[in-house]
Structures are given as C-alpha cells and as structure tokens.
Design a protein around this motif. Structure first.
Motif, PDB file in Angstrom:
ATOM      1  N   ASN A  84      39.902  32.606  46.208  1.00 10.68           N
ATOM      2  CA  ASN A  84      41.075  33.062  45.456  1.00 10.68           C
ATOM      3  C   ASN A  84      40.987  32.614  43.995  1.00 10.68           C
ATOM      4  OD1 ASN A  84      43.692  34.037  44.883  1.00 10.68           O
ATOM      5  ND2 ASN A  84      44.482  31.977  45.147  1.00 10.68           N
ATOM      6  N   LYS A 143      38.818  37.914  37.436  1.00  4.75           N
ATOM      7  CA  LYS A 143      39.726  39.041  37.141  1.00  4.75           C
ATOM      8  C   LYS A 143      40.447  38.838  35.810  1.00  4.75           C
ATOM      9  CE  LYS A 143      42.404  38.915  40.807  1.00  4.75           C
ATOM     10  NZ  LYS A 143      43.463  39.187  41.762  1.00  4.75           N
ATOM     11  N   TYR A 144      40.918  37.586  35.583  1.00  7.06           N
ATOM     12  CA  TYR A 144      41.720  37.340  34.390  1.00  7.06           C
ATOM     13  C   TYR A 144      40.845  36.760  33.270  1.00  7.06           C
ATOM     14  CZ  TYR A 144      45.195  37.970  38.008  1.00  7.06           C
ATOM     15  OH  TYR A 144      45.919  38.489  39.051  1.00  7.06           O
ATOM     16  N   ASP A 200      37.586  28.793  33.509  1.00  7.08           N
ATOM     17  CA  ASP A 200      37.166  30.085  32.969  1.00  7.08           C
ATOM     18  C   ASP A 200      37.432  30.151  31.473  1.00  7.08           C
ATOM     19  OD1 ASP A 200      39.840  31.366  32.370  1.00  7.08           O
ATOM     20  OD2 ASP A 200      40.119  31.071  34.529  1.00  7.08           O
ATOM     21  N   ILE A 224      41.885  34.722  29.665  1.00  5.86           N
ATOM     22  CA  ILE A 224      43.033  34.964  28.791  1.00  5.86           C
ATOM     23  C   ILE A 224      44.012  33.794  28.717  1.00  5.86           C
ATOM     24  CG2 ILE A 224      43.152  37.483  28.688  1.00  5.86           C
ATOM     25  CD1 ILE A 224      44.467  37.620  31.259  1.00  5.86           C
ATOM     26  N   GLY A 225      43.945  32.889  29.674  1.00  6.31           N
ATOM     27  CA  GLY A 225      44.803  31.699  29.640  1.00  6.31           C
ATOM     28  C   GLY A 225      46.236  31.973  30.080  1.00  6.31           C
ATOM     29  N   ILE A 226      46.986  30.874  30.293  1.00  8.29           N
ATOM     30  CA  ILE A 226      48.363  30.977  30.808  1.00  8.29           C
ATOM     31  C   ILE A 226      49.252  30.092  29.934  1.00  8.29           C
ATOM     32  CG2 ILE A 226      49.821  30.570  32.858  1.00  8.29           C
ATOM     33  CD1 ILE A 226      47.050  30.612  34.434  1.00  8.29           C
ATOM     34  N   ILE A 284      53.832  29.186  38.120  1.00 13.44           N
ATOM     35  CA  ILE A 284      52.752  30.023  38.634  1.00 13.44           C
ATOM     36  C   ILE A 284      52.443  29.781  40.120  1.00 13.44           C
ATOM     37  CG2 ILE A 284      50.785  28.541  38.117  1.00 13.44           C
ATOM     38  CD1 ILE A 284      49.465  30.957  36.885  1.00 13.44           C
ATOM     39  N   ARG A 309      53.688  36.758  39.262  1.00 12.93           N
ATOM     40  CA  ARG A 309      52.565  37.202  38.438  1.00 12.93           C
ATOM     41  C   ARG A 309      53.013  36.994  37.003  1.00 12.93           C
ATOM     42  NH1 ARG A 309      49.513  42.141  39.286  1.00 12.93           N
ATOM     43  NH2 ARG A 309      47.814  40.673  39.020  1.00 12.93           N
ATOM     44  N   VAL A 310      52.149  36.436  36.178  1.00 12.16           N
ATOM     45  CA  VAL A 310      52.583  36.089  34.820  1.00 12.16           C
ATOM     46  C   VAL A 310      51.692  36.774  33.783  1.00 12.16           C
ATOM     47  CG1 VAL A 310      53.495  33.872  35.561  1.00 12.16           C
ATOM     48  CG2 VAL A 310      51.134  34.017  34.759  1.00 12.16           C
ATOM     49  N   GLN A 335      47.629  40.150  32.331  1.00 12.99           N
ATOM     50  CA  GLN A 335      47.270  40.015  33.739  1.00 12.99           C
ATOM     51  C   GLN A 335      47.769  41.186  34.570  1.00 12.99           C
ATOM     52  OE1 GLN A 335      48.132  37.454  31.806  1.00 12.99           O
ATOM     53  NE2 GLN A 335      47.599  35.459  32.701  1.00 12.99           N
ATOM     54  N   GLY A 374      46.762  42.630  41.853  1.00 16.59           N
ATOM     55  CA  GLY A 374      47.044  41.319  42.456  1.00 16.59           C
ATOM     56  C   GLY A 374      48.376  41.339  43.176  1.00 16.59           C
ATOM     57  N   GLY A 410      50.261  38.090  43.594  1.00 16.20           N
ATOM     58  CA  GLY A 410      51.075  36.941  43.185  1.00 16.20           C
ATOM     59  C   GLY A 410      51.330  35.957  44.321  1.00 16.20           C
ATOM     60  N   ILE A 411      50.494  36.011  45.365  1.00 17.96           N
ATOM     61  CA  ILE A 411      50.712  35.130  46.520  1.00 17.96           C
ATOM     62  C   ILE A 411      49.637  34.037  46.589  1.00 17.96           C
ATOM     63  CG2 ILE A 411      50.859  35.054  49.052  1.00 17.96           C
ATOM     64  CD1 ILE A 411      51.743  37.942  48.992  1.00 17.96           C
ATOM     65  N   GLY A 412      48.448  34.367  46.112  1.00 19.31           N
ATOM     66  CA  GLY A 412      47.281  33.494  46.300  1.00 19.31           C
ATOM     67  C   GLY A 412      47.489  32.052  45.876  1.00 19.31           C
ATOM     68  N   SER A 435      41.427  28.872  31.368  1.00 18.58           N
ATOM     69  CA  SER A 435      42.192  28.033  32.299  1.00 18.58           C
ATOM     70  C   SER A 435      41.244  27.193  33.134  1.00 18.58           C
ATOM     71  CB  SER A 435      43.011  28.907  33.259  1.00 18.58           C
ATOM     72  OG  SER A 435      43.730  29.862  32.551  1.00 18.58           O
TER      73      SER A 435
HETATM   74  P1  ADP Z   1      47.295  37.443  42.155  1.00 20.47           P
HETATM   75  O1  ADP Z   1      46.047  37.093  41.412  1.00 20.47           O
HETATM   76  O2  ADP Z   1      47.023  38.171  43.422  1.00 20.47           O
HETATM   77  O3  ADP Z   1      48.292  38.156  41.294  1.00 20.47           O
HETATM   78  P2  ADP Z   1      47.760  34.580  42.355  1.00 20.47           P
HETATM   79  O4  ADP Z   1      48.839  33.842  43.049  1.00 20.47           O
HETATM   80  O5  ADP Z   1      46.370  34.231  42.685  1.00 20.47           O
HETATM   81  O6  ADP Z   1      48.039  36.110  42.622  1.00 20.47           O
HETATM   82  O7  ADP Z   1      47.999  34.365  40.821  1.00 20.47           O
HETATM   83  C1  ADP Z   1      49.318  34.466  40.301  1.00 20.47           C
HETATM   84  C2  ADP Z   1      49.301  34.898  38.860  1.00 20.47           C
HETATM   85  O8  ADP Z   1      48.781  33.851  38.044  1.00 20.47           O
HETATM   86  C3  ADP Z   1      48.393  36.073  38.575  1.00 20.47           C
HETATM   87  O9  ADP Z   1      49.077  37.297  38.815  1.00 20.47           O
HETATM   88  C4  ADP Z   1      48.100  35.875  37.121  1.00 20.47           C
HETATM   89  O10 ADP Z   1      49.197  36.381  36.356  1.00 20.47           O
HETATM   90  C5  ADP Z   1      48.061  34.372  36.931  1.00 20.47           C
HETATM   91  N1  ADP Z   1      46.701  33.783  37.002  1.00 20.47           N
HETATM   92  C6  ADP Z   1      46.086  33.245  38.075  1.00 20.47           C
HETATM   93  N2  ADP Z   1      44.865  32.778  37.770  1.00 20.47           N
HETATM   94  C7  ADP Z   1      44.688  33.010  36.457  1.00 20.47           C
HETATM   95  C8  ADP Z   1      43.619  32.730  35.532  1.00 20.47           C
HETATM   96  N3  ADP Z   1      42.481  32.120  35.908  1.00 20.47           N
HETATM   97  N4  ADP Z   1      43.804  33.097  34.233  1.00 20.47           N
HETATM   98  C9  ADP Z   1      44.944  33.690  33.846  1.00 20.47           C
HETATM   99  N5  ADP Z   1      45.985  33.996  34.647  1.00 20.47           N
HETATM  100  C10 ADP Z   1      45.870  33.653  35.959  1.00 20.47           C
END
Ligand code: ADP
Length: 630
Positions: A384, A391-392, A417, A420-422, A430, A436-437, A441, A446, A448-450, A475
């Motif tokens: 995950n 992906k991000y 990675d 794009i960062g958070i 998160i 999902r943020v 993204q 996605g 938003g559960i992982g 991140s």
């Molecule tokens: P999903 O990826 O299926 O949407 P996740 O719970 O794994 O669900 O991640 C939640 C949210 O966190 C993502 O939708 C994304 O907005 C953000 N996110 C997670 N990992 C990263 C990352 N490495 N870089 C940037 N944003 C991330």
C-alpha cells in the motif's frame, strides 16, 4: 509472734499494714509491704505517716476523718500507693478497724493490681475499637452463638433489614428472625441460607438474598473462633442492588454492541459474496475478450477491466477495514524475513513503477534483522505504501525503501518518495478512513482506506506508523515494528509457481453450481491445450465424475447446490483411488478463518473469486508439473 506466725506472714502476697488512728503512723507492716513499698526494714516503714503511702487527694480527706474519730466500713476499693522512691502504683485495698491488746488500730489489706489494671484498660480499648469499627462499616453485621442466638448486631444490619427500634428493644431473637423472613422475596432464599449456615461449620458461606423491597443483599458468614474452638458465626450483609443494576446494564450494552457488530460483519460478508459473484463474471470474461483481442472495443474492455479491478479492490479494502475495526481480524505474528519480503514487494510494484516512470531503490540490506509481524498483512501494508509513493509521485521521480534499528528491539521500515508531498494540515487527518487529500492526488485512482488500515494493522502488531512530508519535495512514511532478537536474513523463501508453459497434459475437474462460472473456466482453459476440463454442476455429479475419470486436479466451489466443497473433499479423501488427488477451493468468501479452515481440511490452495487468470493458471501449472509422470 511465733516463728511459724512470722513464716506464714512472709508468705502473704498482700500488703498488710496497721495504722495508729491518732498519729496516722504505720505501727506494723508485713514483710511484703516493706519490700513492695521499698523500705529497708520494718522499723523504717513504721513511724511513716500513712498519708505518705496512700497519696491520692481523697486519701488525705479519708485519713483526716479517721484522726477526727470516724471509723471505716470494711469495704474493698481501688487506690494509689507511693513507694519510698516516689513511684506510684495502683492497689485494691480493704480498710477496717481492729483492736490489738486493747488498743484500737486501723488495718489495711492491699493488693497490687498494676497488671490487672493494664489488662482491663486494654480490654476496654479493644471493646471500644470493635464497637466503633462495627458501627462505621458500610455492611450490616450480625453475630450469633452456635445455637443461632443473637449476640450482637450493628445499626446498619437493623437498617438493611428495616428492623424498627420497637422490635429491637424487645431483644427477642425470634422476632428479629421472623421479621427477616417476612422481608425476603423468596422463602427458598431463606431456606437455602439457613441450610448453608447450619451445614457450613467451620467454612465460610456466601448467599445472595432478594428482598421484597427490590434490594439484593449479599451475605457472607464465617465462624468465630477462640483458640481453635468455634464459638459462633459472624455474618456480613452488603447491599449490592446498585452494583447489580450497573452490571446488568453493562451486560445489556455489551450484548447489544456485540449483536450490532455481528450484524454488521454478517452484512458485509454477505454483501461481499453477492458483489464478488457477478464481478467474477465481469472481470473474467473481460480478461478473456482482452486475450482474444477486442479489436475496436479494446479501449472499452480495458475500461471494464480497470473498473472491475477497482471495484474489487474497494470491496476488499472496505471489508478489511471493517474487520480490523470490529476486532475480528486474526493476526498470525511470526518472525518475518524483512529483506526477503522487501524484495518480493519491490518486484510486485515494479510494473506500476514502470507505468508511472518512477525509479525504485531497495536499500534494505540483505542481512538486516527479522521483524515480528503477520507476514501477509505486513506485505499488504508495504504494498500500500509503495504503490502510494509511486502513484503520488512525478514522472522520473524516485522511491526508496529502507530500514534501520531505531532503538534496541525496534525496527523502522521507511518508504520515502520524491513526490507531490502532503501539507501539515492534511498530515493530521490522513490516517482516518476514507480520507483522500491534496488536489493533485485526486486525479489518481484510490479509495482513501489504505493508510487507515495500515495504521490499525501496525498498532495491532505492537508497532505504529508515522509520516514526515513537505509539499513539492516528497513524503516519508515509517512503519515501526518489534524486531526479532539476534536474527539475520534466512535463506531465500520458496519460489513461486511453475510457468504455465511448463504445464503437462492434465485432467481438471471443476465443480460449480453457477453456469456463468463454469463457462468462464471453460473459456480460460480452452486456450491451453495441455489441460482437459471436466465440468460438474453438483457435488454428487462431481464425485461421480472424479470416480470415473480420475482427474489430476479437482477445483470446487464452497457452496454447491447439494453439498459443500468440504463434503466433496471428504468423499475424495475417503476413496482410496482418489485420496491423493490435489484439490483447490475456489470461493467468493475471503474470510481468513475460512481460508485457514480449507487449508487445514486438506485443500492444496484456496483461490478467491474474482480471480486473476494468470494467477489461476500458475496455480494449476504447479499441480500439473507435480503430477507429470517421471
Ligand atoms: P488511496 O491511496 O487509496 O486514496 P490511502 O489511504 O492509501 O488511500 O491514502 C490516503 C490519501 O493520502 C491518498 O488519497 C492521498 O491523497 C494521500 N497520500 C497517501 N500517500 C501519499 C504519498 N506518498 N504522497 C502524497 N500523498 C499521499
């Protein structure tokens, strides 16, 4: 005085004194009086005023009255005596008039009572302490002798049993006991109580008594012992009405929560099964069409497949999260070879990285320690985080997988990675489910559960997950887990399946009551001439076909119309000609305990619907290569 008289006098423990009432001086004293009062001899004691020995203020008045002509009534009383040294001690004395050789004298017989007095004082103190304790306790206390006669009880006992003062003042045991019986809700409670108490002897008893008022009393009793001898019983009565109510409310709330939880889990499992069955057909047939070449519909088929896999992923994630949230997820914690698992995960996400044009770097050294975790779930967590970091990310970006020891016994696995960062604000929420943020993204698929699921799993494994991130720079997620002491990487694990190309001609019997599933299996295996497919739509037909055709592999659904997949397995195992035939369970249920139960029962593999065709073929190929004649 004769020598015998003197000897007798010397034996007396009493202090004997004769006093002249006119001068109030001692005129004769017994040897014990001389010794006890601390005088050197009888001569020195004689001529001493009695008021120097009897030193209480009341004594002074008494002796003044004697000098004035009053004569004492022979009576026993307590007083204080003073020794020559000045020390004062208590005595019990009897003073009377006597006549010796026509001379009127006052005689005193005194007894030292210091020890007796100390013992009496102690007894008084103990008694008052006992009474105070008896009255200050929250429990009602009743003390009886061996025959059940009431010896004592405290006020709390009277108030618990609502005994009126008028009744108590009559002092009748019978009235008190009758009153208690009348207040009991059930006569059987009383009978049982009496029965316990009369048969308990030296044991303790415990009873719960319901009163007509709605109160519930807890009664304990224990024997009262004096030097190993039982002399009675002590009963304590506690009002447990409130406690009982609170406990009942708690139990009702727990039952309601458990049944709601069960209903939720049942609903989710049912829905999962209902959704998976049609999804199996959608994904399966779309894969077949794709393999055949969909021509002008290639893009549409691709969309159907992507939608299908996304839906399947969503169902799986929602179910996993629901299971972990309801505490239903079973973990199998063991020593996990981290470098091996990391290499496996990197290999798994490599196609995704190529698609997104992201470079992967596995920095976990081969010899790093093992971690304590559930291997399947840790793989899920790493996959995950790795797929998120791909992906991000950005085109040409990087992902680094690393690990290091943070403190003795703890390992931190980092997934960093250059994506794009958070933002700080988003980092705070998160790890909550369905979150999902970021604006960029959202363009990526996605659920938003992982992350919520990953954090719950990490915590269940006595670890945690943390994040540091900067917008535009990237991140870094860190999973911290307990390390396995003194471990190094183990030899490489078992290899995966044999290639489908290595398949040998083999007969496969597939039993499923759903025609669409049979059609799909037929469509898949038709393209592989090495396999011959036998189909059965009931358990009975499946067993009959197995007996007639002796297949190399049997694949069965769990719920067949006439029996279960387990019944088929048992019939095959019981048949000496078929007992060695490998069997797969192919079911829409993904419950871990069902997977475990199937493997435990004897199924070689447990595959879930919808299935990935290459995975299914690889599992079949493994069996085909095993059964190939040498
Ligand atoms: P999903 O990826 O299926 O949407 P996740 O719970 O794994 O669900 O991640 C939640 C949210 O966190 C993502 O939708 C994304 O907005 C953000 N996110 C997670 N990992 C990263 C990352 N490495 N870089 C940037 N944003 C991330």
């Amino acid at each position: 005085m004769t020598t015998l008289d003197q000897a007798l006098l010397a034996l007396s423990y009493e202090l004997l004194l004769l006093v002249d009432p006119a001068s109030l001086c001692v005129v004769a004293a017994s040897p014990n009086a001389v010794r006890t009062l601390g005088y050197e001899s009888g001569e020195t004691l004689c001529q001493t005023p009695i008021t120097e020995i009897e030193c209480a203020l009341s004594d002074l008045f008494f002796w003044e009255e004697i000098r004035a002509g009053e004569r004492p009534q022979a009576a026993t009383m307590e007083g204080l005596y003073r020794r020559l040294s000045g020390e004062v001690f208590p005595v019990e004395k009897c003073i009377s008039s006597t006549t010796v050789d026509d001379r009127e004298l006052i005689s005193i017989r005194a007894r030292v009572i210091a020890e007796e007095k100390a013992a009496n004082d102690e007894l008084d103190r103990t008694t008052s302490l006992l009474r105070a304790t008896l009255e200050s306790t929250a429990d009602g206390i009743l003390v009886t002798d061996l025959d059940g006669h009431i010896i004592n009880f405290n006020r709390r006992f009277a108030s618990l049993w609502s005994l009126p003062d008028a009744l108590i003042s009559k002092g009748s045991d019978t009235l008190i006991y009758h009153s208690m019986v009348r207040r009991m809700r059930y006569r059987s409670d009383w009978r049982q109580w009496i029965d316990h108490v009369t048969h308990a002897r030296e044991q303790e008893t415990f009873d719960t008594l319901s009163l007509r008022t709605g109160k519930t009393l807890e009664c304990r009793s224990r024997p009262q012992m004096v030097r190993d001898q039982m002399i009675g019983r002590v009963y304590t009565f506690a009002d447990i009405t409130d406690r009982l109510h609170a406990q009942q409310e708690l139990e009702a709330a727990r039952d309601a929560a458990e049944s709601a939880n069960r209903a939720k889990t049942d609903f989710l499992n049912h829905m999962s099964h209902e959704l998976r069955t049609p999804l199996n057909a959608i994904i399966g047939f779309a894969q077949l069409i794709q393999q055949d070449g969909a021509g002008e519909h290639a893009d549409n088929v691709d969309l159907i497949l992507r939608g299908g896999w996304h839906l399947l992923n969503l169902i799986n994630e929602v179910l996993d999260l629901a299971r972990v949230e309801s505490g239903k997820m079973e973990l199998h914690i063991e020593s996990v070879n981290l470098p091996e698992l990391a290499a496996d995960c990197i290999a798994f996400v490599r196609p995704l990285a190529e698609k997104y044009e992201v470079h992967l770097h596995n920095d976990i050294p081969a010899g790093s320690a093992h971690v304590k975790a559930d291997p399947l779930r840790l793989r899920q967590m790493l996959l995950n985080l790795l797929s998120n970091s791909i992906k991000y990310n950005r085109k040409g970006g990087d992902v680094w997988l690393g690990s290091h020891c943070t403190e003795p016994g703890r390992i931190s696995i980092s997934i960093r990675d250059s994506g794009i960062g958070i933002s700080d604000e988003d980092q705070a929420r998160i790890f909550e489910g369905f979150t999902r943020v970021g604006s960029k993204q959202h363009s990526v698929e996605g659920t938003g559960i992982g992350l919520a699921f990953t954090r719950k799993l990490a915590r269940l494994m006595e670890g945690d997950i943390s994040l540091s991130s900067r917008i535009g720079e990237g991140s870094c997620f860190r999973i911290e887990l307990p390390a396995v002491a003194g471990t190094h990487s183990a030899p490489a694990g078992q290899g995966t399946s044999a290639s489908p190309h290595s398949s040998h001609h083999c007969n496969i019997l597939y039993i499923d009551d759903e025609p669409m599933n049979r059609k799909l299996m037929a469509g898949i295996l038709r393209r592989h001439p090495g396999y011959r497919l036998l189909l059965a739509d009931t358990g009975e037909e499946g067993i009959a076909t197995a007996r007639a055709q002796k297949p190399d592999l049997i694949i069965t659904d769990l719920n067949l119309g006439d029996m279960s997949g387990y019944d088929v397995l048992n019939a095959i195992l019981a048949d000496p000609d078929l007992a060695g035939t490998p069997m797969f369970m192919l079911s829409a249920s993904t419950l871990q305990h069902e997977v475990d139960a199937a493997i435990e029962a004897g199924f070689r593999r447990y595959l879930t619907k919808p299935f990935n065709i290459p995975e299914l073929l690889s599992a079949i190929a493994e069996i085909a290569s095993d059964t190939r004649p040498t």
